[in-house]
Design a protein around this motif. Structure first.
Motif, PDB file in Angstrom:
ATOM      1  N   GLY A  47       0.800  -1.214   0.000  1.00  0.00           N
ATOM      2  CA  GLY A  47       0.000   0.000   0.000  1.00  0.00           C
ATOM      3  C   GLY A  47       0.833   1.264   0.000  1.00  0.00           C
ATOM      4  N   ALA A  48       0.122   2.388  -0.007  1.00  0.00           N
ATOM      5  CA  ALA A  48       0.794   3.685   0.008  1.00  0.00           C
ATOM      6  C   ALA A  48       1.639   3.840   1.268  1.00  0.00           C
ATOM      7  CB  ALA A  48      -0.231   4.809  -0.094  1.00  0.00           C
ATOM      8  N   ALA A  49       1.155   3.308   2.391  1.00  0.00           N
ATOM      9  CA  ALA A  49       1.927   3.415   3.642  1.00  0.00           C
ATOM     10  C   ALA A  49       3.297   2.772   3.480  1.00  0.00           C
ATOM     11  CB  ALA A  49       1.164   2.775   4.800  1.00  0.00           C
ATOM     12  N   GLY A  50       3.355   1.623   2.856  1.00  0.00           N
ATOM     13  CA  GLY A  50       4.634   0.952   2.636  1.00  0.00           C
ATOM     14  C   GLY A  50       5.530   1.729   1.693  1.00  0.00           C
ATOM     15  N   VAL A  51       4.950   2.216   0.608  1.00  0.00           N
ATOM     16  CA  VAL A  51       5.714   2.981  -0.369  1.00  0.00           C
ATOM     17  C   VAL A  51       6.289   4.247   0.261  1.00  0.00           C
ATOM     18  CG1 VAL A  51       5.517   4.309  -2.517  1.00  0.00           C
ATOM     19  CG2 VAL A  51       4.404   2.067  -2.336  1.00  0.00           C
ATOM     20  N   LEU A  52       5.472   4.951   1.039  1.00  0.00           N
ATOM     21  CA  LEU A  52       5.879   6.253   1.581  1.00  0.00           C
ATOM     22  C   LEU A  52       6.762   6.165   2.824  1.00  0.00           C
ATOM     23  CD1 LEU A  52       2.510   8.137   1.068  1.00  0.00           C
ATOM     24  CD2 LEU A  52       4.559   8.226  -0.377  1.00  0.00           C
ATOM     25  N   THR A  53       6.927   4.979   3.398  1.00  0.00           N
ATOM     26  CA  THR A  53       7.804   4.827   4.573  1.00  0.00           C
ATOM     27  C   THR A  53       8.982   3.900   4.283  1.00  0.00           C
ATOM     28  OG1 THR A  53       6.558   2.958   5.497  1.00  0.00           O
ATOM     29  CG2 THR A  53       5.875   5.186   6.166  1.00  0.00           C
ATOM     30  N   GLY A  54       9.237   3.606   3.023  1.00  0.00           N
ATOM     31  CA  GLY A  54      10.320   2.682   2.698  1.00  0.00           C
ATOM     32  C   GLY A  54      10.048   1.293   3.259  1.00  0.00           C
ATOM     33  N   GLU A  55       8.755   0.949   3.362  1.00  0.00           N
ATOM     34  CA  GLU A  55       8.263  -0.332   3.867  1.00  0.00           C
ATOM     35  C   GLU A  55       8.552  -0.577   5.347  1.00  0.00           C
ATOM     36  OE1 GLU A  55       8.377  -3.775   1.332  1.00  0.00           O
ATOM     37  OE2 GLU A  55       8.515  -2.514  -0.453  1.00  0.00           O
ATOM     38  N   VAL A  56       8.884   0.483   6.080  1.00  0.00           N
ATOM     39  CA  VAL A  56       8.995   0.364   7.533  1.00  0.00           C
ATOM     40  C   VAL A  56       7.617   0.084   8.110  1.00  0.00           C
ATOM     41  CG1 VAL A  56       9.547   1.593   9.672  1.00  0.00           C
ATOM     42  CG2 VAL A  56      11.046   1.819   7.683  1.00  0.00           C
ATOM     43  N   VAL A  57       6.607   0.768   7.579  1.00  0.00           N
ATOM     44  CA  VAL A  57       5.211   0.542   7.949  1.00  0.00           C
ATOM     45  C   VAL A  57       4.497   0.141   6.673  1.00  0.00           C
ATOM     46  CG1 VAL A  57       3.090   1.601   8.803  1.00  0.00           C
ATOM     47  CG2 VAL A  57       5.288   2.291   9.758  1.00  0.00           C
ATOM     48  N   ASP A  58       3.961  -1.073   6.631  1.00  0.00           N
ATOM     49  CA  ASP A  58       3.195  -1.452   5.454  1.00  0.00           C
ATOM     50  C   ASP A  58       1.713  -1.198   5.702  1.00  0.00           C
ATOM     51  OD1 ASP A  58       2.302  -3.574   7.035  1.00  0.00           O
ATOM     52  OD2 ASP A  58       3.476  -5.075   5.981  1.00  0.00           O
ATOM     53  N   ARG A  59       0.899  -1.409   4.687  1.00  0.00           N
ATOM     54  CA  ARG A  59      -0.527  -1.102   4.808  1.00  0.00           C
ATOM     55  C   ARG A  59      -1.195  -1.942   5.896  1.00  0.00           C
ATOM     56  NH1 ARG A  59      -5.636  -1.615   0.800  1.00  0.00           N
ATOM     57  NH2 ARG A  59      -6.777   0.158   1.654  1.00  0.00           N
ATOM     58  N   GLU A  60      -0.846  -3.207   5.979  1.00  0.00           N
ATOM     59  CA  GLU A  60      -1.467  -4.058   7.000  1.00  0.00           C
ATOM     60  C   GLU A  60      -1.185  -3.546   8.406  1.00  0.00           C
ATOM     61  OE1 GLU A  60      -0.978  -8.467   8.896  1.00  0.00           O
ATOM     62  OE2 GLU A  60      -0.823  -8.342   6.721  1.00  0.00           O
ATOM     63  N   SER A  61       0.067  -3.217   8.696  1.00  0.00           N
ATOM     64  CA  SER A  61       0.376  -2.755  10.055  1.00  0.00           C
ATOM     65  C   SER A  61      -0.259  -1.404  10.335  1.00  0.00           C
ATOM     66  CB  SER A  61       1.883  -2.732  10.307  1.00  0.00           C
ATOM     67  OG  SER A  61       2.525  -1.803   9.477  1.00  0.00           O
ATOM     68  N   ALA A  62      -0.329  -0.527   9.334  1.00  0.00           N
ATOM     69  CA  ALA A  62      -0.974   0.769   9.524  1.00  0.00           C
ATOM     70  C   ALA A  62      -2.461   0.588   9.830  1.00  0.00           C
ATOM     71  CB  ALA A  62      -0.790   1.639   8.283  1.00  0.00           C
TER      72      ALA A  62
END
Length: 173
Positions: free
Chosen positions: A141-156
């Motif tokens: 997801g966008a969360a993964g893309v925008l955090t360098g995959e530190v936070v992915d969409r599932e964890s967000a």
């Protein structure tokens, strides 16, 4: 055993709910296709929260064996006078009597992507085009893309779902 119906068949939304529920109680989690009642790209906090609420209530209606309905909605919003457009995430949990909500992280979108979203495009397809991928919203997801995959969409989304479940599982509400 409890049954939890997620108002989506998106595997990331179902997995985020499973992650929360397995920490709280023994349950079966199932995804059910329901309409959010909001545009595919919700704009603003109110519209995004409404989409999550609608999904939670409709999931509970669609699966009459479910104890809880969960709705998860991602949207975009301006944050007051701050610059930029932000990705926002909200979840709602319904049990037939109560409806509770929880929010996930907010991430500023790059200006070129924000411009396209403001022009009416949807974030997932925009990112797929920029990254030459297909179905990014069903993976990192966008969360993964925008955090360098530190936070992915599932964890967000897990944080949003946990916040919405909190009033049902703690004594503080």
């Amino acid at each position: 055993m409890e049954r939890v119906a997620v108002g989506s068949t998106n595997p990331v939304k179902v997995a985020a709910t499973e992650r929360v529920v397995e920490e709280l109680f023994e349950a079966t989690v199932v995804g059910v296709a329901v309409d959010s009642g909001v545009p595919d790209q919700p704009t603003g906090r109110a519209e995004t929260v409404t989409g999550a609420e609608n999904r939670a209530a409709r999931a509970l209606e669609a699966d009459t064996d479910a104890t809880y309905g969960v709705g998860i909605e991602g949207g975009v919003a301006d944050i007051g006078e701050r610059p930029g457009l932000y990705l926002i995430m909200w979840a709602a949990v319904a049990d037939g009597e109560r409806l509770e909500r929880g929010g996930g992280p907010s991430l500023r979108l790059p200006d070129d992507i924000a411009d396209r979203i403001r022009a009416g495009e949807e974030l997932g397809p925009v990112l797929d085009g920029v990254l030459d991928t297909d179905g990014i919203k069903e993976r990192v997801g966008a969360a993964g893309v925008l955090t360098g995959e530190v936070v992915d969409r599932e964890s967000a989304l897990t944080h949003a779902v946990a916040g919405a479940f909190g009033p049902f599982v703690t004594e503080f509400y």
